[in-house]
Each structure stands twice: as structure tokens, then as C-alpha cells.
Enzyme design. Sequence first.
Site, PDB file in Angstrom:
ATOM      1  CG  ASN A  88      -1.847  -1.206   1.230  1.00  0.00           C
ATOM      2  OD1 ASN A  88      -2.359  -1.582   0.183  1.00  0.00           O
ATOM      3  ND2 ASN A  88      -2.074  -1.796   2.385  1.00  0.00           N
ATOM      4  CD  GLN A  95       2.583   3.511   3.355  1.00  0.00           C
ATOM      5  OE1 GLN A  95       2.554   4.030   2.235  1.00  0.00           O
ATOM      6  NE2 GLN A  95       3.707   3.370   4.038  1.00  0.00           N
ATOM      7  CB  SER A  96      -2.385   2.276   8.445  1.00  0.00           C
ATOM      8  OG  SER A  96      -1.878   0.965   8.570  1.00  0.00           O
ATOM      9  CB  VAL A  97       2.683   1.372   9.465  1.00  0.00           C
ATOM     10  CG1 VAL A  97       4.053   1.547  10.132  1.00  0.00           C
ATOM     11  CG2 VAL A  97       1.669   0.852  10.492  1.00  0.00           C
ATOM     12  CG  HIS A 101       4.693  -2.083   5.327  1.00  0.00           C
ATOM     13  ND1 HIS A 101       4.608  -0.748   5.638  1.00  0.00           N
ATOM     14  CD2 HIS A 101       3.425  -2.514   5.157  1.00  0.00           C
ATOM     15  CE1 HIS A 101       3.328  -0.392   5.663  1.00  0.00           C
ATOM     16  NE2 HIS A 101       2.584  -1.447   5.357  1.00  0.00           N
ATOM     17  CG  HIS A 103       0.745  -6.087   3.613  1.00  0.00           C
ATOM     18  ND1 HIS A 103       0.081  -6.122   4.824  1.00  0.00           N
ATOM     19  CD2 HIS A 103       0.888  -4.773   3.305  1.00  0.00           C
ATOM     20  CE1 HIS A 103      -0.166  -4.877   5.222  1.00  0.00           C
ATOM     21  NE2 HIS A 103       0.306  -4.035   4.317  1.00  0.00           N
TER      22      HIS A 103
HETATM   23  P1  DGP Z   1      -0.499  -0.778   5.829  1.00  0.00           P
HETATM   24  O1  DGP Z   1      -1.953  -0.512   6.052  1.00  0.00           O
HETATM   25  O2  DGP Z   1      -0.189  -1.279   4.434  1.00  0.00           O
HETATM   26  O3  DGP Z   1       0.344   0.417   6.232  1.00  0.00           O
HETATM   27  O4  DGP Z   1      -0.129  -1.992   6.792  1.00  0.00           O
HETATM   28  C1  DGP Z   1       0.316  -1.843   8.107  1.00  0.00           C
HETATM   29  C2  DGP Z   1       0.162  -3.172   8.769  1.00  0.00           C
HETATM   30  O5  DGP Z   1       0.865  -3.135  10.000  1.00  0.00           O
HETATM   31  C3  DGP Z   1      -1.282  -3.556   9.123  1.00  0.00           C
HETATM   32  O6  DGP Z   1      -1.669  -4.712   8.362  1.00  0.00           O
HETATM   33  C4  DGP Z   1      -1.242  -3.868  10.607  1.00  0.00           C
HETATM   34  C5  DGP Z   1       0.228  -3.979  10.905  1.00  0.00           C
HETATM   35  N1  DGP Z   1       0.595  -3.497  12.223  1.00  0.00           N
HETATM   36  C6  DGP Z   1       0.294  -2.294  12.762  1.00  0.00           C
HETATM   37  N2  DGP Z   1       0.822  -2.199  13.998  1.00  0.00           N
HETATM   38  C7  DGP Z   1       1.484  -3.363  14.225  1.00  0.00           C
HETATM   39  C8  DGP Z   1       2.238  -3.854  15.344  1.00  0.00           C
HETATM   40  O7  DGP Z   1       2.440  -3.204  16.367  1.00  0.00           O
HETATM   41  N3  DGP Z   1       2.759  -5.117  15.219  1.00  0.00           N
HETATM   42  C9  DGP Z   1       2.573  -5.868  14.091  1.00  0.00           C
HETATM   43  N4  DGP Z   1       3.120  -7.085  14.078  1.00  0.00           N
HETATM   44  N5  DGP Z   1       1.875  -5.427  13.030  1.00  0.00           N
HETATM   45  C10 DGP Z   1       1.335  -4.192  13.100  1.00  0.00           C
END
Ligand code: DGP
Length: 115
Positions: A88, A95-97, A101, A103
Site C-alpha cells: 500500500n 497505507q497506515s504505517v 513494507h 505484505h
Molecule cells: P499498511 O496498512 O499497508 O500500512 O499496513 C500496516 C500493517 O501493520 C497492518 O496490516 C497492521 C500492521 N501493524 C500495525 N501495527 C502493528 C504492530 O504493532 N505489530 C505488528 N506485528 N503489526 C502491526
Amino acid sequence: MADDSCLFCRIIAGELPTDRVAETNAALAFRDISPQAPMHVLVIPKTHQPTLAELAEADPEAALEVLRLAREVAEQEGVGAGYRLVANNGAGAQQSVFHAHVHVLGGREFTWPPG
Ligand code: DGP
């Protein structure tokens, strides 16, 4: 360069617990906290860039390393015959983080187009 306010930089630093599945000098793989498939692993570069596109521009070798490790994880997890890679890229794509990355999703049927 790590960003102290970045969740994934803190995971790389070992400050937050996570289920690590593989690691190289340049990339880390760990299970997604909110799995969208029986196998859902995130592969991230150890250097901070907000998106995969920006990583590819700033550090192409690290971007390649992320893709190489994604393949290794898929093989290791037994889904090498068919899996989905999702990146994303930007808020408009959910995208949230904002640490680059990929997936790696496997273990179920996928449909197209994606949601
Ligand atoms: P995106 O939406 O593409 O930015 O995906 C971010 C992903 O990160 C989402 O599927 C959930 C995952 N995620 C968020 N916080 C954490 C965390 O603290 N630990 C892990 N293992 N995954 C996380």
C-alpha cells in the site's frame, strides 16, 4: 536512519514485542498483528523510508532485499507456489504505517481486483 516516532523502527530496535519469522542484515520479517490470510507476514527494510516507492529511489538494494526476503518467507511458510505481495503506497491506498513494507499473504484463495 531510524525514526524514534516510527512504530516499525521501534520493532526493528526490539523496543516492541513482535513475532519475527526471518531477518537479514537489511530487512526484517514478522507476523502482521491483524492477519488478512492464514499466513500474513510483513517484510520491512531496516532503514527508514516512508513508502516502498521512496525506498526504491533512495536505497534500491534495500528494496531488492525486501523482495528477496519476501520470497524466502513464502518458501519457508510453505506457500511458495502462490502468494500475494501487497504494498500500500500512500494514504490514498490505505497505507497506515509510514515505514516501507510489503505484505506477504498466503494460505487462501485470492480474488482480483483487490479490494
Ligand atoms: P499498511 O496498512 O499497508 O500500512 O499496513 C500496516 C500493517 O501493520 C497492518 O496490516 C497492521 C500492521 N501493524 C500495525 N501495527 C502493528 C504492530 O504493532 N505489530 C505488528 N506485528 N503489526 C502491526
